[in-house]
Design an enzyme around this catalytic site. Structure first.
Site, mmCIF file in Angstrom:
data_model
loop_
_atom_site.group_PDB
_atom_site.id
_atom_site.type_symbol
_atom_site.label_atom_id
_atom_site.label_comp_id
_atom_site.label_asym_id
_atom_site.label_seq_id
_atom_site.Cartn_x
_atom_site.Cartn_y
_atom_site.Cartn_z
ATOM 1 N N ILE A 14 31.303 -6.939 -2.874
ATOM 2 C CA ILE A 14 32.397 -7.212 -3.823
ATOM 3 C C ILE A 14 33.454 -8.089 -3.151
ATOM 4 O O ILE A 14 34.017 -8.989 -3.771
ATOM 5 C CB ILE A 14 33.009 -5.893 -4.352
ATOM 6 C CG1 ILE A 14 31.905 -5.002 -4.925
ATOM 7 C CG2 ILE A 14 34.067 -6.172 -5.418
ATOM 8 C CD1 ILE A 14 32.360 -3.603 -5.307
ATOM 9 N N SER A 126 37.208 3.862 -6.611
ATOM 10 C CA SER A 126 35.934 4.063 -7.306
ATOM 11 C C SER A 126 36.113 5.091 -8.411
ATOM 12 O O SER A 126 36.945 5.999 -8.301
ATOM 13 C CB SER A 126 34.909 4.579 -6.288
ATOM 14 O OG SER A 126 33.802 5.154 -6.939
ATOM 15 N N TYR A 150 32.510 10.965 0.692
ATOM 16 C CA TYR A 150 32.852 9.581 0.348
ATOM 17 C C TYR A 150 33.929 9.536 -0.732
ATOM 18 O O TYR A 150 34.946 8.857 -0.612
ATOM 19 C CB TYR A 150 31.597 8.823 -0.119
ATOM 20 C CG TYR A 150 31.918 7.568 -0.904
ATOM 21 C CD1 TYR A 150 32.424 6.441 -0.270
ATOM 22 C CD2 TYR A 150 31.750 7.535 -2.293
ATOM 23 C CE1 TYR A 150 32.758 5.317 -1.002
ATOM 24 C CE2 TYR A 150 32.071 6.407 -3.025
ATOM 25 C CZ TYR A 150 32.571 5.305 -2.372
ATOM 26 O OH TYR A 150 32.905 4.187 -3.104
ATOM 27 N N LYS A 154 38.054 8.208 -0.811
ATOM 28 C CA LYS A 154 38.692 7.282 -1.766
ATOM 29 C C LYS A 154 39.936 7.937 -2.375
ATOM 30 O O LYS A 154 40.982 7.301 -2.528
ATOM 31 C CB LYS A 154 37.702 6.885 -2.871
ATOM 32 C CG LYS A 154 36.609 5.941 -2.393
ATOM 33 C CD LYS A 154 37.176 4.577 -2.011
ATOM 34 C CE LYS A 154 36.180 3.682 -1.317
ATOM 35 N NZ LYS A 154 36.758 2.440 -0.794
ATOM 36 N N ASN A 180 30.075 0.690 -12.042
ATOM 37 C CA ASN A 180 28.872 0.361 -11.256
ATOM 38 C C ASN A 180 28.656 -1.145 -11.124
ATOM 39 O O ASN A 180 28.116 -1.771 -12.049
ATOM 40 C CB ASN A 180 27.648 1.013 -11.899
ATOM 41 C CG ASN A 180 27.648 2.518 -11.765
ATOM 42 O OD1 ASN A 180 28.567 3.196 -12.223
ATOM 43 N ND2 ASN A 180 26.639 3.066 -11.126
ATOM 44 N N ASN A 199 20.442 2.558 -2.065
ATOM 45 C CA ASN A 199 20.738 3.811 -2.769
ATOM 46 C C ASN A 199 20.909 3.548 -4.251
ATOM 47 O O ASN A 199 20.671 4.415 -5.078
ATOM 48 C CB ASN A 199 22.066 4.403 -2.273
ATOM 49 C CG ASN A 199 21.987 4.804 -0.823
ATOM 50 O OD1 ASN A 199 21.128 5.574 -0.454
ATOM 51 N ND2 ASN A 199 22.875 4.265 0.000
ATOM 52 N N ARG A 294 18.260 13.459 -9.251
ATOM 53 C CA ARG A 294 18.858 13.322 -7.922
ATOM 54 C C ARG A 294 20.069 14.259 -7.872
ATOM 55 O O ARG A 294 20.932 14.188 -8.763
ATOM 56 C CB ARG A 294 19.288 11.856 -7.724
ATOM 57 C CG ARG A 294 19.853 11.538 -6.372
ATOM 58 C CD ARG A 294 20.068 10.053 -6.193
ATOM 59 N NE ARG A 294 21.154 9.504 -7.025
ATOM 60 C CZ ARG A 294 21.571 8.244 -6.969
ATOM 61 N NH1 ARG A 294 20.978 7.385 -6.138
ATOM 62 N NH2 ARG A 294 22.551 7.830 -7.737
HETATM 63 N N1 UFG Z 1 18.857 5.692 -10.015
HETATM 64 C C1 UFG Z 1 17.493 5.835 -10.135
HETATM 65 N N2 UFG Z 1 16.712 5.391 -9.124
HETATM 66 C C2 UFG Z 1 17.214 4.808 -7.994
HETATM 67 C C3 UFG Z 1 18.614 4.642 -7.895
HETATM 68 C C4 UFG Z 1 19.404 5.113 -8.927
HETATM 69 O O1 UFG Z 1 16.994 6.382 -11.117
HETATM 70 O O2 UFG Z 1 16.442 4.439 -7.106
HETATM 71 C C5 UFG Z 1 19.714 6.163 -11.109
HETATM 72 C C6 UFG Z 1 20.645 7.264 -10.675
HETATM 73 O O3 UFG Z 1 20.031 8.516 -10.754
HETATM 74 C C7 UFG Z 1 21.787 7.074 -11.667
HETATM 75 C C8 UFG Z 1 21.802 5.573 -11.943
HETATM 76 O O4 UFG Z 1 20.525 5.099 -11.540
HETATM 77 O O5 UFG Z 1 21.476 7.744 -12.842
HETATM 78 C C9 UFG Z 1 22.859 4.842 -11.167
HETATM 79 O O6 UFG Z 1 22.754 5.197 -9.800
HETATM 80 P P1 UFG Z 1 23.501 4.391 -8.658
HETATM 81 O O7 UFG Z 1 23.145 5.068 -7.352
HETATM 82 O O8 UFG Z 1 23.236 2.951 -8.774
HETATM 83 O O9 UFG Z 1 25.032 4.607 -9.014
HETATM 84 P P2 UFG Z 1 25.881 5.950 -9.118
HETATM 85 O O10 UFG Z 1 26.463 5.957 -10.490
HETATM 86 O O11 UFG Z 1 25.144 7.147 -8.692
HETATM 87 O O12 UFG Z 1 26.962 5.697 -7.977
HETATM 88 C C10 UFG Z 1 28.039 4.868 -8.192
HETATM 89 C C11 UFG Z 1 28.476 4.207 -6.904
HETATM 90 C C12 UFG Z 1 29.025 5.212 -5.933
HETATM 91 C C13 UFG Z 1 30.027 6.076 -6.598
HETATM 92 C C14 UFG Z 1 29.488 6.686 -7.845
HETATM 93 C C15 UFG Z 1 30.556 7.454 -8.552
HETATM 94 O O13 UFG Z 1 27.407 3.525 -6.298
HETATM 95 O O14 UFG Z 1 29.626 4.532 -4.867
HETATM 96 O O15 UFG Z 1 29.037 5.655 -8.716
HETATM 97 O O16 UFG Z 1 30.137 7.953 -9.749
HETATM 98 F F1 UFG Z 1 30.423 7.082 -5.772
#
Ligand code: UFG
Length: 346
Positions: A14, A126, A150, A154, A180, A199, A294
């Protein structure tokens, strides 16, 4: 009015896109980055795309003396602070590393800013500071409470900045709560380059598309959502970058204080909708398999971005399809990100 802006973590995902927007708006940019999770090649890309040069200090934001030297040398007017660790899972297993780097880093930075009479900062926060929201869309007045080390870093950083602004009335602080981030610069030469196994959904999807990984694991399809997979508010990284510029402009123009803004689109997209949009951009299906949920995932999160629209005059304009097309352009032109080959252990 042209200013000199210090961007910590300016070589990151970013941060680098924000540098481009600051340069395009006529500001001078000084990047402070230790390159622990970013590449000097991102700086080359920024200079190439913008046609401008930027100053770079390879410094850890926690090194007070070195950061102080940067302030003195370049005459910094304001700071956009990105530099931080950001992996939720890693923060659970290595909490001290997260508190030390994220909270310690901010403390050092704010002390150096204070000593140099620079009291204008845009902070990279965040939506994780809302924890598990009781309903959607989320407004800035929702209760705060993070669920991972984490997230707590924040929230602590936000608290520190709120207290600092309360104690001295000439501090101007903007806390930007991202939803996101996804996508890449439209040139295809600047984008996200995660180290190791991604991730997050979008970089993982794109690494499957480019052949670096076999298939995506979709974490759970039994959530109470329209197709059973989690809903998130994906926002194009360039919209996010423009949001920083808007926050900085407002901060420099308006009076002192500390304010928080959601940077999201206000629209939720499921994991399977994202997979379909990515397949459309790539031009072929992207293999995936449904797996268990997850731990820690929340069913649905999206922003109410009204405050940012009203106060900053900012609105996300790019769609999910734009995010996928731009991310794919970057990933297909640079299969291994800023490196030339598959990194060891990825
Ligand atoms: N997902 C999958 N497979 C993967 C990766 C993600 O199915 O390999 C799904 C997750 O379960 C979730 C969605 O895709 O439902 C989004 O997941 P991300 O990991 O991309 O994003 P998150 O919403 O979990 O996390 C984001 C930021 C974090 C922050 C969080 C706060 O990346 O830094 O939002 O809600 F902490």
């Amino acid at each position: 009015m042209q200013r000199t802006i210090l961007v910590t973590g300016g070589a990151g995902y970013i941060g680098s896109h924000t540098c481009l927007e600051l340069l395009a708006a006529g500001h001078d940019v000084v990047i402070l980055d230790n390159f622990a999770n970013s590449s000097p090649r991102a700086v080359e890309a920024i200079q190439h795309i913008s046609g401008r040069s930027v100053e770079v200090a390879q410094v850890d934001v926690g090194e007070r003396r070195a950061v102080d030297e940067v302030f003195r040398r370049y005459g910094i007017d304001a700071v956009v602070h990105f530099a931080a660790h950001k992996a939720v899972g890693e923060s659970v297993s290595q909490p001290l590393r997260y508190y030390s780097n994220n909270v310690g880093g901010l403390m050092a930075l704010v002390e150096v800013m204070e000593a140099n009479d620079v009291r204008q900062i845009v902070f990279s926060s965040s939506c994780t500071v809302y924890g598990e929201p009781s309903r959607v869309p989320i407004t800035e007045s929702f209760p705060l409470g993070a669920h991972s080390p984490y997230g707590r870093t924040k929230l602590m950083c936000e608290d520190i900045l709120r207290d600092v602004a309360r104690a001295r009335s000439d501090w101007r602080v903007s806390l930007l709560r991202y939803f996101n981030p996804a996508g890449a610069h439209s040139s295809g030469d600047l984008g996200e380059d995660p180290r190791g196994i991604p991730n997050n959904l979008m970089p993982y999807l794109m690494q499957v598309a480019v052949g670096r990984r076999e298939r995506l694991s979709v974490f759970g399809n039994d959530y109470p959502t329209r197709d059973g997979t989690c809903v998130r508010d994906y926002i194009h990284v360039v919209d996010l970058a423009v949001g920083h510029l808007a926050a900085l402009d407002e901060l420099l123009a308006e009076g002192p204080g500390c304010r928080a803004f959601n940077l999201g689109t206000g629209t939720g997209t499921t994991v399977l909708e994202m997979v379909a949009a990515a397949a459309l951009a790539v031009g072929r299906p992207i293999p995936y398999v449904i797996e268990d949920r997850r731990p820690g995932d929340v069913a649905a999160v999206w922003a109410d971005p009204t405050l940012a629209m009203g106060t900053l005059g900012w609105k996300a304009t790019r769609t999910i399809d734009d995010m996928c097309l731009d991310h794919w352009r970057w990933q297909s032109r640079h299969p291994f990100g800023f490196g030339d080959e598959e990194p060891a252990g990825s």
